[in-house]
Design a protein around this motif. Structure first.
Motif, PDB file in Angstrom:
ATOM      1  N   ARG A   1       0.836  -1.208   0.000  1.00 47.47           N
ATOM      2  CA  ARG A   1       0.000   0.000   0.000  1.00 47.47           C
ATOM      3  C   ARG A   1       0.870   1.257   0.000  1.00 47.47           C
ATOM      4  O   ARG A   1       0.579   2.229  -0.716  1.00 47.47           O
ATOM      5  CB  ARG A   1      -0.959  -0.027   1.187  1.00 47.47           C
ATOM      6  CG  ARG A   1      -2.042  -1.087   1.039  1.00 47.47           C
ATOM      7  CD  ARG A   1      -3.090  -1.004   2.128  1.00 47.47           C
ATOM      8  NE  ARG A   1      -2.703  -1.684   3.345  1.00 47.47           N
ATOM      9  CZ  ARG A   1      -2.873  -2.989   3.564  1.00 47.47           C
ATOM     10  NH1 ARG A   1      -3.420  -3.763   2.648  1.00 47.47           N
ATOM     11  NH2 ARG A   1      -2.505  -3.517   4.729  1.00 47.47           N
ATOM     12  N   GLU A   2       1.954   1.240   0.776  1.00 44.12           N
ATOM     13  CA  GLU A   2       2.870   2.384   0.813  1.00 44.12           C
ATOM     14  C   GLU A   2       3.574   2.575  -0.526  1.00 44.12           C
ATOM     15  O   GLU A   2       3.701   3.705  -1.014  1.00 44.12           O
ATOM     16  CB  GLU A   2       3.892   2.196   1.930  1.00 44.12           C
ATOM     17  CG  GLU A   2       3.297   2.261   3.316  1.00 44.12           C
ATOM     18  CD  GLU A   2       4.256   1.826   4.410  1.00 44.12           C
ATOM     19  OE1 GLU A   2       5.445   1.546   4.114  1.00 44.12           O
ATOM     20  OE2 GLU A   2       3.810   1.754   5.569  1.00 44.12           O
TER      21      GLU A   2
ATOM     22  N   LYS B   1       1.101   4.000  -2.989  1.00 46.39           N
ATOM     23  CA  LYS B   1       0.814   5.400  -2.671  1.00 46.39           C
ATOM     24  C   LYS B   1       1.935   6.308  -3.176  1.00 46.39           C
ATOM     25  O   LYS B   1       1.672   7.363  -3.746  1.00 46.39           O
ATOM     26  CB  LYS B   1       0.626   5.569  -1.169  1.00 46.39           C
ATOM     27  CG  LYS B   1       0.200   6.949  -0.759  1.00 46.39           C
ATOM     28  CD  LYS B   1      -0.062   7.037   0.728  1.00 46.39           C
ATOM     29  CE  LYS B   1      -0.461   8.453   1.107  1.00 46.39           C
ATOM     30  NZ  LYS B   1      -0.729   8.571   2.536  1.00 46.39           N
ATOM     31  N   GLU B   2       3.186   5.882  -2.976  1.00 48.21           N
ATOM     32  CA  GLU B   2       4.343   6.659  -3.455  1.00 48.21           C
ATOM     33  C   GLU B   2       4.302   6.854  -4.960  1.00 48.21           C
ATOM     34  O   GLU B   2       4.809   7.847  -5.473  1.00 48.21           O
ATOM     35  CB  GLU B   2       5.642   5.945  -3.089  1.00 48.21           C
ATOM     36  CG  GLU B   2       5.968   5.923  -1.621  1.00 48.21           C
ATOM     37  CD  GLU B   2       7.120   4.986  -1.284  1.00 48.21           C
ATOM     38  OE1 GLU B   2       7.716   4.374  -2.205  1.00 48.21           O
ATOM     39  OE2 GLU B   2       7.422   4.843  -0.082  1.00 48.21           O
TER      40      GLU B   2
ATOM     41  N   ASN C   1       1.466   6.893  -6.767  1.00 50.02           N
ATOM     42  CA  ASN C   1       0.122   7.335  -7.160  1.00 50.02           C
ATOM     43  C   ASN C   1      -0.633   6.248  -7.913  1.00 50.02           C
ATOM     44  O   ASN C   1      -1.256   6.499  -8.944  1.00 50.02           O
ATOM     45  CB  ASN C   1       0.177   8.621  -7.984  1.00 50.02           C
ATOM     46  CG  ASN C   1       0.699   9.789  -7.182  1.00 50.02           C
ATOM     47  OD1 ASN C   1       0.296   9.987  -6.037  1.00 50.02           O
ATOM     48  ND2 ASN C   1       1.619  10.540  -7.759  1.00 50.02           N
TER      49      ASN C   1
ATOM     50  N   LYS D   1      -3.052   2.414  -7.443  1.00 46.06           N
ATOM     51  CA  LYS D   1      -3.977   1.677  -6.595  1.00 46.06           C
ATOM     52  C   LYS D   1      -3.862   0.199  -6.925  1.00 46.06           C
ATOM     53  O   LYS D   1      -3.478  -0.164  -8.038  1.00 46.06           O
ATOM     54  CB  LYS D   1      -5.416   2.134  -6.831  1.00 46.06           C
ATOM     55  CG  LYS D   1      -5.646   3.577  -6.479  1.00 46.06           C
ATOM     56  CD  LYS D   1      -7.059   3.968  -6.771  1.00 46.06           C
ATOM     57  CE  LYS D   1      -7.247   5.438  -6.446  1.00 46.06           C
ATOM     58  NZ  LYS D   1      -8.593   5.887  -6.761  1.00 46.06           N
TER      59      LYS D   1
END
Length: 65
Positions: free
Chosen positions: A8-9, A12-13, A15, A17
């Motif tokens: 998930r990290e 997120k880094e 952008n 999903k």
């Protein structure tokens, strides 16, 4: 306990999903398993690592109680 928090990290880094991989390398069932920190096949983790070009530590970790 398995945790996909590193994934998930990582996403997120970038952008991204997890749904970006649906149909490409993940089924909806596998996507749900990852979202709920449930075990998935090691070959799936390998595919994610290859697709993201990251070591396994950026995808999954084991939390000890």
């Amino acid at each position: 306990m398995i945790s996909y928090e590193p994934l998930r990290e990582t996403l997120k880094e970038r952008n991204m999903k997890i749904s970006d991989f649906r149909g490409k390398i993940l089924s909806s069932k596998t996507q749900t398993s990852i979202a709920n920190d449930q075990p998935v096949n090691l070959s799936t983790i390998e595919k994610l690592c290859i697709e993201l070009k990251v070591p396994i530590e950026k995808v999954v970790r084991i939390n000890y109680k």
